[in-house]
Design a protein around this motif. Structure first.
Motif, mmCIF file in Angstrom:
data_model
loop_
_atom_site.group_PDB
_atom_site.id
_atom_site.type_symbol
_atom_site.label_atom_id
_atom_site.label_comp_id
_atom_site.label_asym_id
_atom_site.label_seq_id
_atom_site.Cartn_x
_atom_site.Cartn_y
_atom_site.Cartn_z
ATOM 1 N N THR A 1 41.531 22.074 61.260
ATOM 2 C CA THR A 1 41.469 21.116 62.355
ATOM 3 C C THR A 1 41.320 21.823 63.697
ATOM 4 N N ARG A 2 41.872 23.035 63.825
ATOM 5 C CA ARG A 2 41.714 23.785 65.073
ATOM 6 C C ARG A 2 40.241 24.150 65.282
ATOM 7 N N ALA A 3 39.575 24.598 64.238
ATOM 8 C CA ALA A 3 38.151 24.935 64.337
ATOM 9 C C ALA A 3 37.323 23.703 64.656
ATOM 10 N N ALA B 1 34.961 20.377 71.194
ATOM 11 C CA ALA B 1 35.045 20.696 72.621
ATOM 12 C C ALA B 1 33.777 21.395 73.096
ATOM 13 N N LEU B 2 33.241 22.313 72.294
ATOM 14 C CA LEU B 2 32.008 23.007 72.664
ATOM 15 C C LEU B 2 30.818 22.059 72.719
#
Length: 139
Positions: free
Chosen positions: A2-4, A10-11
């Motif tokens: 989930t962090r990735a 975001a990117l």
């Protein structure tokens, strides 16, 4: 995982915001060549999206237009985007070649109607309109 995914989202959001800011700033430029250059890739993407929905456009032209759009939005490039001047050059060259290929089988009037900005740059890129003799194909 989930962090990735959060970082990737975001990117993508930052990239979309940067594109929007560049398009808004391009509209503030005075009419002329610099404005046309700034609006070129967004105009190509808009034109390709419009023509892909047109039933009169041949399938091979639609495929070429789809490849052009995918080439522009793809983060994978032959030349990295962060290189000044030459970074976006592969996108521009690929789009011009694919647009010229597709334009051979699309009526010029239909192509100009789908172009959202000043058509002079598009007409310069496409060159003079070639008249086909009756009974001859482009194959």
């Amino acid at each position: 995982m989930t962090r990735a995914l959060t970082i990737a989202a975001a990117l993508v959001g930052l990239w979309a915001l940067a594109c929007l800011v560049m398009m808004l700033l391009a509209h503030r430029l005075p009419p002329g060549l610099m404005r046309q250059v700034a609006e070129f890739l967004p105009s190509c993407v808009t034109t390709a999206r419009t023509l892909r929905r047109d039933p009169a456009v041949p399938r091979r032209a639609k495929v070429a237009l789809l490849v052009a759009v995918v080439w522009v939005v793809s983060p994978i490039d032959l030349l990295p985007e962060f290189l000044p001047v030459i970074g976006p050059l592969d996108d521009v060259v690929a789009v011009i070649l694919l647009l010229r290929y597709a334009a051979r089988s699309i009526p010029r009037e239909r192509l100009l109607d789908a172009w959202p900005t000043d058509p002079h740059l598009l007409e310069r890129l496409l060159g003079p309109q070639v008249r086909r003799r009756p009974g001859r194909s482009l194959r």
